[in-house]
Design a protein around this motif. Sequence first.
Motif, PDB file in Angstrom:
ATOM      1  N   GLU A 207       4.576  10.924   7.832  1.00 62.16           N
ATOM      2  CA  GLU A 207       3.796  10.898   6.599  1.00 62.16           C
ATOM      3  C   GLU A 207       4.660  11.376   5.434  1.00 62.16           C
TER       4      GLU A 207
ATOM      5  N   ARG B 156      12.323   1.821  -4.032  1.00 60.95           N
ATOM      6  CA  ARG B 156      11.959   2.292  -2.696  1.00 60.95           C
ATOM      7  C   ARG B 156      12.974   3.300  -2.176  1.00 60.95           C
TER       8      ARG B 156
ATOM      9  N   SER C 169      11.442   6.200   7.937  1.00 56.21           N
ATOM     10  CA  SER C 169      10.288   6.074   7.043  1.00 56.21           C
ATOM     11  C   SER C 169      10.700   5.317   5.785  1.00 56.21           C
ATOM     12  N   THR C 170       9.736   4.630   5.191  1.00 51.84           N
ATOM     13  CA  THR C 170       9.956   3.904   3.940  1.00 51.84           C
ATOM     14  C   THR C 170       8.784   4.173   3.009  1.00 51.84           C
ATOM     15  N   PHE C 171       9.080   4.455   1.742  1.00 53.55           N
ATOM     16  CA  PHE C 171       8.000   4.662   0.788  1.00 53.55           C
ATOM     17  C   PHE C 171       8.449   4.250  -0.608  1.00 53.55           C
ATOM     18  N   GLN C 172       7.474   3.941  -1.455  1.00 56.19           N
ATOM     19  CA  GLN C 172       7.735   3.550  -2.836  1.00 56.19           C
ATOM     20  C   GLN C 172       7.772   4.801  -3.693  1.00 56.19           C
ATOM     21  N   SER C 173       8.927   5.088  -4.273  1.00 56.11           N
ATOM     22  CA  SER C 173       9.083   6.299  -5.070  1.00 56.11           C
ATOM     23  C   SER C 173       8.703   6.068  -6.526  1.00 56.11           C
TER      24      SER C 173
ATOM     25  N   THR D  30       4.312  12.396   1.455  1.00 59.63           N
ATOM     26  CA  THR D  30       3.323  12.713   0.425  1.00 59.63           C
ATOM     27  C   THR D  30       4.028  13.233  -0.830  1.00 59.63           C
TER      28      THR D  30
ATOM     29  N   TRP E 245       9.100  14.930  -2.907  1.00 63.95           N
ATOM     30  CA  TRP E 245       8.391  14.329  -1.783  1.00 63.95           C
ATOM     31  C   TRP E 245       8.500  15.213  -0.548  1.00 63.95           C
TER      32      TRP E 245
END
Length: 246
Positions: A144, A24, A48-52, A146, A101
């Motif tokens: 967001e 993450r 923000s948090t996202f799964q890389s 992406t 990203w």
Amino acid sequence: ADIISTVEFNHTGELLATGDKGGRVVIFQREPESKNEPYNQGEYNVYSTFQSHEPEFDYLKSLEIEEKINKIKWLPQQNAAHSLLSTNVVFSFKDKTIKLWKITERDKRPEGYNLKDEEGKLKDLSTVTSLQVPVLKPMDLMVEVTPRRIFANGHTYHVNSISVNSDCETYMSADDLRINLWHLAITDRSFNIVDIKPANMEDLTEVITASEFHPHHCNLFVYSSSKGSLRLCDMRASALCDKHSK
């Protein structure tokens, strides 16, 4: 999975990205200065948090591919959006990837479409009897993230560093034996600029440990080795920079 494996500030220091062993990326934003606490600028809250990266399994080599984030690098900001590169610690035949990203903010939403209803579905054109001008209305801030590009098949060994060039068009990635130069717009190929792999691996005496571009001169970079040496290279001198300038 929550153990932090890498951290990186963006160029202004307003954002701090952290990568963890679970693949993450968590981005923190610095709190703005307030009248009550004008000198309290050290607090960062989750932005923000996202799964890389996801865990993988290489069936050819019977190896588990760690999703741990090894390196994060921010790209210089060109517009309102932010961009960063991330890579996991181990690459295999299946998962030799560096990911780009894009992080954007949205605090307004368009309303009053002529050909779409409130749910976003197309209207029956026979029912459209008048035209209106769509308007932007405020909404809660939405961040967001992406995936823009995936740079694949560039490395055979463990990637230890990523460095973005000052020309804002290229970056380099280094593994144990090679350094590759990438263009941010080209994902399926890279140019090898350093290769220290011997013809016979039994003759291997050192490995690359890190590499970094010069902050202002796009032709200069430096890399270090396990022997404790630093080599300064000039890409104007030759295409392959195995013979360092200094």
